[in-house]
Design a protein around this motif. Structure first.
Motif, PDB file in Angstrom:
ATOM      1  N   GLU A   4      57.871  63.886  48.558  1.00 31.22           N
ATOM      2  CA  GLU A   4      57.716  64.337  47.000  1.00 31.22           C
ATOM      3  C   GLU A   4      57.318  65.653  46.965  1.00 31.22           C
ATOM      4  OE1 GLU A   4      54.313  61.757  45.805  1.00 31.22           O
ATOM      5  OE2 GLU A   4      55.564  59.987  45.933  1.00 31.22           O
ATOM      6  N   THR A   5      56.812  66.188  47.750  1.00 33.43           N
ATOM      7  CA  THR A   5      56.555  67.660  47.733  1.00 33.43           C
ATOM      8  C   THR A   5      57.480  68.652  48.595  1.00 33.43           C
ATOM      9  OG1 THR A   5      55.348  67.874  49.975  1.00 33.43           O
ATOM     10  CG2 THR A   5      54.017  67.273  47.981  1.00 33.43           C
ATOM     11  N   GLY A   6      58.784  68.311  49.266  1.00 33.08           N
ATOM     12  CA  GLY A   6      59.455  68.994  49.756  1.00 33.08           C
ATOM     13  C   GLY A   6      59.117  69.516  51.022  1.00 33.08           C
ATOM     14  N   ILE A   7      58.193  69.198  51.692  1.00 33.37           N
ATOM     15  CA  ILE A   7      57.534  69.675  52.707  1.00 33.37           C
ATOM     16  C   ILE A   7      58.399  69.583  53.984  1.00 33.37           C
ATOM     17  CG2 ILE A   7      56.002  68.040  53.493  1.00 33.37           C
ATOM     18  CD1 ILE A   7      53.990  70.098  54.186  1.00 33.37           C
ATOM     19  N   ARG A   8      58.783  68.158  54.058  1.00 30.54           N
ATOM     20  CA  ARG A   8      59.803  67.737  55.316  1.00 30.54           C
ATOM     21  C   ARG A   8      61.161  68.482  55.012  1.00 30.54           C
ATOM     22  NH1 ARG A   8      57.079  63.382  53.454  1.00 30.54           N
ATOM     23  NH2 ARG A   8      55.543  62.482  54.861  1.00 30.54           N
ATOM     24  N   LYS A   9      61.564  68.681  54.086  1.00 31.80           N
ATOM     25  CA  LYS A   9      62.760  69.162  53.949  1.00 31.80           C
ATOM     26  C   LYS A   9      62.701  70.690  54.127  1.00 31.80           C
ATOM     27  CE  LYS A   9      66.306  70.480  49.992  1.00 31.80           C
ATOM     28  NZ  LYS A   9      66.505  70.320  48.855  1.00 31.80           N
ATOM     29  N   SER A  10      61.655  71.384  53.908  1.00 31.59           N
ATOM     30  CA  SER A  10      61.317  72.824  54.251  1.00 31.59           C
ATOM     31  C   SER A  10      61.426  73.099  55.915  1.00 31.59           C
ATOM     32  CB  SER A  10      60.069  73.274  53.746  1.00 31.59           C
ATOM     33  OG  SER A  10      60.179  73.397  52.438  1.00 31.59           O
ATOM     34  N   ASP A  36      50.246  73.592  50.544  1.00 31.18           N
ATOM     35  CA  ASP A  36      48.746  73.405  50.762  1.00 31.18           C
ATOM     36  C   ASP A  36      48.506  72.401  51.935  1.00 31.18           C
ATOM     37  OD1 ASP A  36      46.044  73.275  50.865  1.00 31.18           O
ATOM     38  OD2 ASP A  36      45.921  71.922  49.080  1.00 31.18           O
ATOM     39  N   VAL A  37      48.416  73.044  53.237  1.00 29.95           N
ATOM     40  CA  VAL A  37      48.715  72.346  54.354  1.00 29.95           C
ATOM     41  C   VAL A  37      47.479  72.701  55.508  1.00 29.95           C
ATOM     42  CG1 VAL A  37      51.060  71.503  54.414  1.00 29.95           C
ATOM     43  CG2 VAL A  37      50.291  73.842  55.514  1.00 29.95           C
ATOM     44  N   ASN A  38      46.976  71.714  56.487  1.00 31.41           N
ATOM     45  CA  ASN A  38      45.860  72.060  57.365  1.00 31.41           C
ATOM     46  C   ASN A  38      46.974  71.863  58.615  1.00 31.41           C
ATOM     47  OD1 ASN A  38      45.508  69.466  58.402  1.00 31.41           O
ATOM     48  ND2 ASN A  38      44.546  69.111  56.596  1.00 31.41           N
ATOM     49  N   TYR A  39      46.392  72.667  59.632  1.00 25.62           N
ATOM     50  CA  TYR A  39      47.030  72.691  61.008  1.00 25.62           C
ATOM     51  C   TYR A  39      47.302  71.535  61.642  1.00 25.62           C
ATOM     52  CZ  TYR A  39      48.150  73.990  65.840  1.00 25.62           C
ATOM     53  OH  TYR A  39      48.688  74.151  66.876  1.00 25.62           O
ATOM     54  N   ARG A  40      46.212  70.610  61.580  1.00 25.93           N
ATOM     55  CA  ARG A  40      46.288  69.230  62.051  1.00 25.93           C
ATOM     56  C   ARG A  40      47.140  68.425  61.438  1.00 25.93           C
ATOM     57  NH1 ARG A  40      40.806  66.517  64.033  1.00 25.93           N
ATOM     58  NH2 ARG A  40      41.063  67.132  66.063  1.00 25.93           N
ATOM     59  N   GLY A  41      47.364  68.598  59.874  1.00 28.35           N
ATOM     60  CA  GLY A  41      48.344  67.700  59.436  1.00 28.35           C
ATOM     61  C   GLY A  41      49.904  68.061  59.734  1.00 28.35           C
ATOM     62  N   VAL A  42      50.013  69.175  59.832  1.00 30.67           N
ATOM     63  CA  VAL A  42      51.304  69.989  60.318  1.00 30.67           C
ATOM     64  C   VAL A  42      51.619  69.355  61.793  1.00 30.67           C
ATOM     65  CG1 VAL A  42      52.651  71.996  60.936  1.00 30.67           C
ATOM     66  CG2 VAL A  42      51.256  71.964  58.743  1.00 30.67           C
ATOM     67  N   SER A  43      50.758  69.500  62.633  1.00 33.20           N
ATOM     68  CA  SER A  43      50.926  68.742  63.990  1.00 33.20           C
ATOM     69  C   SER A  43      51.238  67.560  63.918  1.00 33.20           C
ATOM     70  CB  SER A  43      49.818  69.110  64.834  1.00 33.20           C
ATOM     71  OG  SER A  43      49.948  68.667  66.074  1.00 33.20           O
ATOM     72  N   MET A  49      57.641  63.339  62.815  1.00 30.59           N
ATOM     73  CA  MET A  49      59.155  63.447  62.661  1.00 30.59           C
ATOM     74  C   MET A  49      59.881  63.302  63.985  1.00 30.59           C
ATOM     75  SD  MET A  49      59.215  66.573  60.166  1.00 30.59           S
ATOM     76  CE  MET A  49      60.806  66.864  59.873  1.00 30.59           C
ATOM     77  N   ASN A  50      59.358  63.778  65.117  1.00 32.65           N
ATOM     78  CA  ASN A  50      59.810  63.729  66.474  1.00 32.65           C
ATOM     79  C   ASN A  50      60.077  62.227  66.909  1.00 32.65           C
ATOM     80  OD1 ASN A  50      60.753  64.650  68.957  1.00 32.65           O
ATOM     81  ND2 ASN A  50      58.768  64.173  69.788  1.00 32.65           N
ATOM     82  N   THR A  51      58.991  61.558  66.820  1.00 31.94           N
ATOM     83  CA  THR A  51      58.998  60.169  67.224  1.00 31.94           C
ATOM     84  C   THR A  51      59.842  59.212  66.468  1.00 31.94           C
ATOM     85  OG1 THR A  51      56.770  59.558  66.189  1.00 31.94           O
ATOM     86  CG2 THR A  51      56.815  60.437  68.461  1.00 31.94           C
ATOM     87  N   ARG A  52      59.640  59.376  65.252  1.00 32.83           N
ATOM     88  CA  ARG A  52      60.344  58.529  64.148  1.00 32.83           C
ATOM     89  C   ARG A  52      61.906  58.778  64.287  1.00 32.83           C
ATOM     90  NH1 ARG A  52      57.142  56.049  59.768  1.00 32.83           N
ATOM     91  NH2 ARG A  52      55.266  55.210  61.105  1.00 32.83           N
ATOM     92  N   LEU A  53      62.315  60.017  64.153  1.00 33.43           N
ATOM     93  CA  LEU A  53      63.760  60.316  63.960  1.00 33.43           C
ATOM     94  C   LEU A  53      64.553  60.643  65.205  1.00 33.43           C
ATOM     95  CD1 LEU A  53      63.463  62.910  60.855  1.00 33.43           C
ATOM     96  CD2 LEU A  53      63.927  60.341  60.789  1.00 33.43           C
ATOM     97  N   GLY A  54      63.676  60.928  65.949  1.00 35.26           N
ATOM     98  CA  GLY A  54      64.352  61.327  67.473  1.00 35.26           C
ATOM     99  C   GLY A  54      65.284  62.489  67.803  1.00 35.26           C
ATOM    100  N   ILE A  55      65.020  63.421  66.493  1.00 31.98           N
ATOM    101  CA  ILE A  55      65.977  64.588  66.462  1.00 31.98           C
ATOM    102  C   ILE A  55      65.424  66.061  67.078  1.00 31.98           C
ATOM    103  CG2 ILE A  55      67.472  63.507  64.532  1.00 31.98           C
ATOM    104  CD1 ILE A  55      65.875  65.554  62.722  1.00 31.98           C
ATOM    105  N   LEU A  56      64.184  66.088  67.216  1.00 34.69           N
ATOM    106  CA  LEU A  56      63.557  67.123  67.775  1.00 34.69           C
ATOM    107  C   LEU A  56      63.346  67.267  69.390  1.00 34.69           C
ATOM    108  CD1 LEU A  56      60.569  67.568  65.285  1.00 34.69           C
ATOM    109  CD2 LEU A  56      63.000  68.699  65.073  1.00 34.69           C
ATOM    110  N   ARG A  57      63.452  68.216  70.104  1.00 33.33           N
ATOM    111  CA  ARG A  57      63.107  68.349  71.427  1.00 33.33           C
ATOM    112  C   ARG A  57      61.718  68.968  71.554  1.00 33.33           C
ATOM    113  NH1 ARG A  57      66.904  72.292  73.531  1.00 33.33           N
ATOM    114  NH2 ARG A  57      65.230  73.759  73.621  1.00 33.33           N
ATOM    115  N   VAL A  58      61.152  68.645  72.403  1.00 37.42           N
ATOM    116  CA  VAL A  58      59.528  69.158  72.439  1.00 37.42           C
ATOM    117  C   VAL A  58      59.454  69.736  74.097  1.00 37.42           C
ATOM    118  CG1 VAL A  58      57.294  68.463  72.201  1.00 37.42           C
ATOM    119  CG2 VAL A  58      58.724  67.323  70.888  1.00 37.42           C
TER     120      VAL A  58
END
Length: 84
Positions: A4-10, A36-43, A49-58
């Motif tokens: 809804e906020t567009g944060i994931r798109k960003s 308006d985010v906090n560090y833990r929320g971003v983490s 996103m990594n575990t659900r989508l599998g498109i990121l390398r960590v």
């Protein structure tokens, strides 16, 4: 639809820059974009996103996770973002 906020798109647009990012860099980017985010929320969001989508390398460097978009998903993410 649930972004809804567009944060994931960003965040996905950020990953299309082909550069690896730490959680801190992603957090700083989102703050600069006006979210308006906090560090833990971003983490948690990027980890989910990594575990659900599998498109990121960590890569784990010491106590920092470094995230990047897997090469094989770049075109698919770009096409999706162009139509979103």
């Amino acid at each position: 639809m649930r972004d809804e906020t567009g944060i994931r798109k960003s965040v996905l647009k950020l990953f299309l820059n082909s550069k690896p990012y730490t959680t801190q860099e992603i957090f700083d980017f989102l703050i600069k974009e006006g979210f308006d985010v906090n560090y833990r929320g971003v983490s948690a969001m990027v980890g989910l996103m990594n575990t659900r989508l599998g498109i990121l390398r960590v890569d784990v460097k010491g106590d920092h996770n470094i995230y990047s978009l897997k090469n094989e998903y770049k075109n698919a993410v770009k096409a999706t973002m162009d139509n979103y």
